[in-house]
Design a protein around this motif. Structure first.
Motif, PDB file in Angstrom:
ATOM      1  N   ASP A 138      29.929  89.611  63.513  1.00 50.84           N
ATOM      2  CA  ASP A 138      29.738  90.138  64.863  1.00 50.84           C
ATOM      3  C   ASP A 138      30.285  89.144  65.874  1.00 50.84           C
ATOM      4  O   ASP A 138      30.880  88.133  65.507  1.00 50.84           O
ATOM      5  CB  ASP A 138      28.257  90.443  65.122  1.00 50.84           C
ATOM      6  N   THR A 139      30.068  89.420  67.155  1.00 50.77           N
ATOM      7  CA  THR A 139      30.551  88.535  68.203  1.00 50.77           C
ATOM      8  C   THR A 139      29.792  87.209  68.154  1.00 50.77           C
ATOM      9  O   THR A 139      28.640  87.150  67.702  1.00 50.77           O
ATOM     10  CB  THR A 139      30.375  89.165  69.586  1.00 50.77           C
ATOM     11  N   ALA A 140      30.438  86.160  68.638  1.00 49.04           N
ATOM     12  CA  ALA A 140      29.864  84.819  68.544  1.00 49.04           C
ATOM     13  C   ALA A 140      28.484  84.703  69.180  1.00 49.04           C
ATOM     14  O   ALA A 140      27.569  84.136  68.561  1.00 49.04           O
ATOM     15  CB  ALA A 140      30.834  83.807  69.159  1.00 49.04           C
ATOM     16  N   PRO A 141      28.260  85.202  70.423  1.00 48.62           N
ATOM     17  CA  PRO A 141      26.923  85.061  71.007  1.00 48.62           C
ATOM     18  C   PRO A 141      25.834  85.755  70.186  1.00 48.62           C
ATOM     19  O   PRO A 141      24.725  85.222  70.044  1.00 48.62           O
ATOM     20  CB  PRO A 141      27.074  85.709  72.395  1.00 48.62           C
ATOM     21  N   LEU A 142      26.150  86.930  69.629  1.00 49.26           N
ATOM     22  CA  LEU A 142      25.150  87.650  68.846  1.00 49.26           C
ATOM     23  C   LEU A 142      24.872  86.942  67.519  1.00 49.26           C
ATOM     24  O   LEU A 142      23.739  86.927  67.035  1.00 49.26           O
ATOM     25  CB  LEU A 142      25.612  89.084  68.600  1.00 49.26           C
ATOM     26  N   ILE A 143      25.903  86.348  66.939  1.00 57.30           N
ATOM     27  CA  ILE A 143      25.704  85.606  65.692  1.00 57.30           C
ATOM     28  C   ILE A 143      24.855  84.365  65.942  1.00 57.30           C
ATOM     29  O   ILE A 143      23.949  84.040  65.152  1.00 57.30           O
ATOM     30  CB  ILE A 143      27.067  85.222  65.075  1.00 57.30           C
ATOM     31  N   GLU A 144      25.114  83.658  67.028  1.00 58.34           N
ATOM     32  CA  GLU A 144      24.316  82.476  67.352  1.00 58.34           C
ATOM     33  C   GLU A 144      22.854  82.859  67.567  1.00 58.34           C
ATOM     34  O   GLU A 144      21.933  82.163  67.106  1.00 58.34           O
ATOM     35  CB  GLU A 144      24.872  81.790  68.600  1.00 58.34           C
ATOM     36  N   ALA A 145      22.638  83.979  68.271  1.00 56.05           N
ATOM     37  CA  ALA A 145      21.267  84.434  68.494  1.00 56.05           C
ATOM     38  C   ALA A 145      20.612  84.870  67.194  1.00 56.05           C
ATOM     39  O   ALA A 145      19.419  84.629  66.970  1.00 56.05           O
ATOM     40  CB  ALA A 145      21.268  85.581  69.505  1.00 56.05           C
ATOM     41  N   ALA A 146      21.405  85.485  66.300  1.00 56.43           N
ATOM     42  CA  ALA A 146      20.849  85.965  65.038  1.00 56.43           C
ATOM     43  C   ALA A 146      20.413  84.802  64.161  1.00 56.43           C
ATOM     44  O   ALA A 146      19.399  84.890  63.463  1.00 56.43           O
ATOM     45  CB  ALA A 146      21.882  86.821  64.301  1.00 56.43           C
ATOM     46  N   ARG A 147      21.155  83.690  64.201  1.00 51.29           N
ATOM     47  CA  ARG A 147      20.767  82.562  63.368  1.00 51.29           C
ATOM     48  C   ARG A 147      19.400  82.014  63.766  1.00 51.29           C
ATOM     49  O   ARG A 147      18.604  81.606  62.910  1.00 51.29           O
ATOM     50  CB  ARG A 147      21.808  81.444  63.421  1.00 51.29           C
TER      51      ARG A 147
END
Length: 640
Positions: A598-607
C-alpha cells in the motif's frame, strides 16, 4: 510495468536510530561547565558510577526479558515431529517501541467464529460446554466482537505440509468429540492413530472415492474422471463435503472444489477440510444466497448433504441453478433415490417434487445409478420461455452478480448476462486462466491492462518468495557470498488474498509452480471482478472486511492484501485497522505470513498497529520512485 523490489529496508535488524539514541551518555566534565576537583569531582565520579550500574541493570533486565519472550515464542515448537515442517522460522526483526499489546482470549475462544458463534443471554460465556445455543445463519454485529488474540490449543502443532497433509492431520489441531470416528460415510472416513488423524486412501477400498468419481464421469458421458477438464468442468461446489475427500481427489484431476458446510462446534467439516489443505468455508442453504456470483460453478455436488430440496417451493434448487453455468451438472447422491426408499409414499412425494422442480428449471436428467442422479442445466435460451411451469424469470433490475448474503430469490436469473456461455464452449483449463480479449471484454477489462497486471504479479511473486527465504532458513549464519536459499514450493498451501482484483496473485503463484490454492476475496466496497476470477478457473468470495470471515481460526498459511488499506480509508466510519488485523490474526496460523502492499503512510501506520498483535514486521521499499511500500509480517507461535 513490473517493479522490482528495492532491498533497502527500514526496520530490518537491530534497533531503529531513535532507539539507539535513547541510551544515556554521560558527558565529560568540561563539556557541562563543571570543574574537575574537590567535592564536586567526587560527586561526579559517584554519579558516573551510578549511571554505569544503572546501565548494567537495564541491560540485564533487557536480556532476561528477551529470553522470556523467546521462550514464549518457541514453546512447544519442537513437538511437530519429523513429519511436520522441519526447521521453524525465526522471528523477524521489528524495531521500534511496541504499543500496548492485545490480550489473549480465554481458552474457551480457541475455536471462536464470529457471526456464527452465538451465545444466548441466558448462558454464562465462561461456561461454553454444553449450553451454547448456536445459530447456523450468519448474524454479524460489530458491537459483539471480542478484541483479543485467539490462541491455539495447548497441544497445537504446525500443520503438515502439502501433499502429506492431505493424508493426515494433527488431532489436537481440530475440535472433535469422538462421534466422528464411527461415521460410515464415504466422505467422512478417518482413522485415529495416537496424536494424528489419517484419511484412508482408495488403495484398500472397493467403494472408494475414485470409483465414485469414475461413476460420475461415466454418467456425464466421459471415459473417466481424467476427462472432466475436457468437458469444461473446472470449478466444483461441494455441499457438506464431509472431510474434503472428494475435493482432495478431484484436485489431482485439475479440478478446484469449494466445500461449504454449516458452522459446527465440533467435528467441523470445514475446519478439518481446511486443515487438510482443501478449499472450504462456512456456508449454508437457509434463507440467504451464498456470496458467489451468478454462473460461478461447472458442477454442484451434494452427497447425503441433508438439504431438503423439496421444501420452500424448490428455492434451494433455484439457488443451485443461479450458481451453475449453462451445461453445468448437479450431482445428487441420496438414500432417497434408491428403489427401496421409494417404496415409502412420503419418499415418493418428496422425490416427485424434486423431479418436477428440476424440470421447471429446464434441467435434464442425464442418468441415475444406484443412489446418484446427475442433472444437466440447459444451454437453450428459449427453454425458459417455453416452459409450462416453474419459477419466474427475475426482473431486469435484479443483480445476480453481487449476492452478498442477500435473501434467497425465488426467480431464475435468466440468460441476459453476457457470461451465459455453455461450459462446453468455454476455454478449458489451464488456458482459461489467461483469458483472451473477447472474454475480457465481457468484464469490461482491456487486454493491455490485463497483460500489465499479469506481468506485474509474475514479478512480484518471485520477489515475495525470495523475501521469505532468508528468514526461514537462518538457523545458521549465511557464509559470505552464498545466495539465500529458496523456500520449498510447498511451504504454503492455504492462501487468502484480501483484495484479489483480477486474481493476478493467484495466477502468478500457480505459474511459478507453488502448491497453493487461493481464496480470492473481492471486498464489497471494491469493483466486483469476482465473476472474472471464477471465469479464470479460480475460486473466491465477496466479503466485507468489517465483518468476520466465514472460517475457523488458524486456517490460512498466508494472508495477502494489495491496496486494501487505501480502499478502507476511502470508506470512513466503518471499522478500524486494528479490527481488520484482529480478524486476520484469528484466521492466520501460527508462524503464518502477512504481506501488505500500500502507500507509504498507510504502511507506516499499519506497522504500529500490528505490533499490538505481537506480529514481527518489517517494511520494504518497492523501488526508489514508488510511493508504495511493502509490509512483511509473521505471526509468532505464542501460547498463553
Amino acid at each position: 510495468m513490473s517493479r522490482p523490489l528495492y532491498r533497502g529496508a527500514s526496520g530490518i535488524g537491530g534497533k531503529p536510530a531513535a532507539a539507539e539514541e535513547a541510551y544515556y551518555d554521560p558527558k565529560e566534565p568540561g563539556e557541562n561547565g563543571i570543574g574537575g576537583c574537590g567535592r564536586a569531582a567526587r560527586r561526579r565520579r559517584l554519579a558516573a558510577a551510578a549511571v554505569k550500574i544503572g546501565v548494567l541493570v537495564l541491560a540485564a533486565a533487557a536480556l532476561v526479558g528477551s529470553v522470556a519472550w523467546a521462550g514464549t515464542l518457541y514453546a512447544g515448537r519442537g513437538g511437530g515431529g519429523a513429519r511436520g515442517r522441519g526447521r521453524r522460522a525465526p522471528r523477524l526483526a521489528g524495531g521500534g517501541v511496541r504499543a500496548k499489546e492485545a490480550e489473549v482470549c480465554p481458552s474457551e475462544y480457541e475455536n471462536y467464529v464470529p457471526c456464527y458463534y452465538n451465545v444466548t443471554d441466558a448462558v454464562d460465556v465462561s461456561d461454553l460446554g454444553g449450553g451454547v445455543v448456536i445459530s447456523y445463519e450468519r448474524q454479524c454485529t460489530r458491537d459483539g466482537r471480542v478484541k483479543c488474540l485467539v490462541a491455539p490449543p495447548r497441544s497445537y502443532r504446525i500443520p503438515v505440509r502439502w501433499p502429506s497433509g492431505k493424508g493426515f492431520i494433527w488431532k489436537d489441531n481440530v475440535r472433535i468429540s469422538g462421534q466422528e470416528f464411527s461415521s460410515g460415510s464415504l466422505f467422512k472416513r478417518m482413522m485415529v492413530e495416537e496424536d494424528q488423524i489419517s484419511f484412508p486412501s482408495d488403495a484398500h477400498m472397493s467403494d472408494g472415492v475414485e470409483d465414485y468419481a469414475h461413476q460420475i464421469a461415466e454418467m456425464i458421458g466421459l471415459r473417466n474422471e481424467f476427462n472432466f477438464n475436457e468437458a469444461g468442468v473446472r470449478t466444483v461446489l461441494d455441499i457438506e463435503c464431509g472431510f474434503g475427500t472428494f475435493g482432495a481427489h478431484l484436485f489431482e484431476r485439475d479440478l478446484l472444489t469449494m466445500c461449504i458446510a454449516n458452522y459446527e462446534a465440533s467435528g467441523s467439516q470445514v475446519q478439518i477440510t481446511l486443515e487438510r489443505g482443501i478449499p472450504a468455508m462456512i456456508g449454508s442453504f437457509a434463507s440467504k444466497q451464498l456470496p458467489y456470483p451468478y454462473l460461478s460453478f461447472d458442477m454442484v455436488h451434494c452427497a447425503k448433504c441433508n438439504i431438503e430440496w423439496d421444501k420452500n417451493d424448490g428455492i434451494f434448487l433455484v439457488e443451485v441453478d443461479r450458481l451453475l453455468r449453462p451445461d453445468g451438472y448437479f450431482v445428487w447422491t441420496s438414500n432417497l433415490n434408491t428403489h427401496r426408499a421409494l417404496r415409502d409414499k412420503e419418499n415418493q412425494k418428496k422425490w416427485t417434487k424434486i423431479r418436477d422442480f428440476a424440470e421447471g428449471l429446464c434441467w435434464e436428467m442425464l442418468s441415475q445409478q444406484d443412489e446418484t442422479i446427475v442433472w444437466k442445466k440447459t444451454n437453450k435460451r428459449d427453454c425458459y420461455t417455453s416452459r409450462k411451469s416453474g419459477p419466474e424469470l427475475c426482473a431486469k433490475s435484479h443483480d445476480p452478480e453481487s449476492p452478498y448474503y442477500q435473501p434467497l430469490n425465488p426467480c431464475i436469473a435468466g440468460t441476459r448476462s453476457q457470461r451465459w456461455i455453455p461450459i462446453e464452449h468455454r476455454t478449458t483449463w489451464p488456458s482459461q486462466a489467461r483469458q483472451n480479449s473477447t472474454e475480457l471484454d465481457i468484464h469490461g477489462v482491456h487486454s493491455e491492462v490485463f497483460a500489465e497486471d499479469t506481468a506485474n504479479w509474475d514479478s512480484m511473486v518471485r520477489n515475495y518468495w525470495s523475501l521469505l527465504s532468508p528468514l526461514i532458513f537462518s538457523d545458521h549464519p549465511k557464509r559470505p557470498g552464498d545466495e539465500d536459499p529458496q523456500p520449498p514450493f510447498n511451504m504454503l498451501r492455504n492462501v487468502l488474498d484480501m483484495n484479489a482484483h483480477f486474481g493476478g496473485f493467484n495466477a502468478a503463484l500457480l505459474k511459478a509452480g507453488k502448491s497453493v490454492w487461493v481464496m480470492n476475496v473481492v471486498p464489497t466496497n471494491a469493483p466486483n471482478y469476482l465473476p472474472l476470477v471464477f471465469d479464470r478457473g479460480f475460486i473466491g468470495v465477496q466479503h466485507d472486511w468489517c465483518e468476520a470471515f466465514p472460517t475457523y481460526p488458524r486456517t490460512y498459511d498466508m494472508v495477502h492484501a494489495d491496496g486494501l488499506l487505501s480502499l478502507e480509508k476511502n470508506k470512513k466510519h466503518r471499522c478500524s485497522t486494528l479490527d481488520i488485523f484482529l480478524e486476520v490474526d484469528r484466521i492466520l496460523r501460527p508462524e503464518g505470513w502477512v504481506i501488505i502492499r500500500d502507500t507509504a503512510p498507510l504502511i507506516e501506520a499499519a506497522r504500529s498497529v500490528v505490533t499490538q498483535l505481537r506480529w514481527d514486521a518489517r517494511i520494504l521499499d518497492l523501488d526508489i520512485a514508488s510511493d508504495e511500500k511493502l509490509l512483511v509480517c509473521q505471526k509468532p507461535f505464542i501460547r498463553k
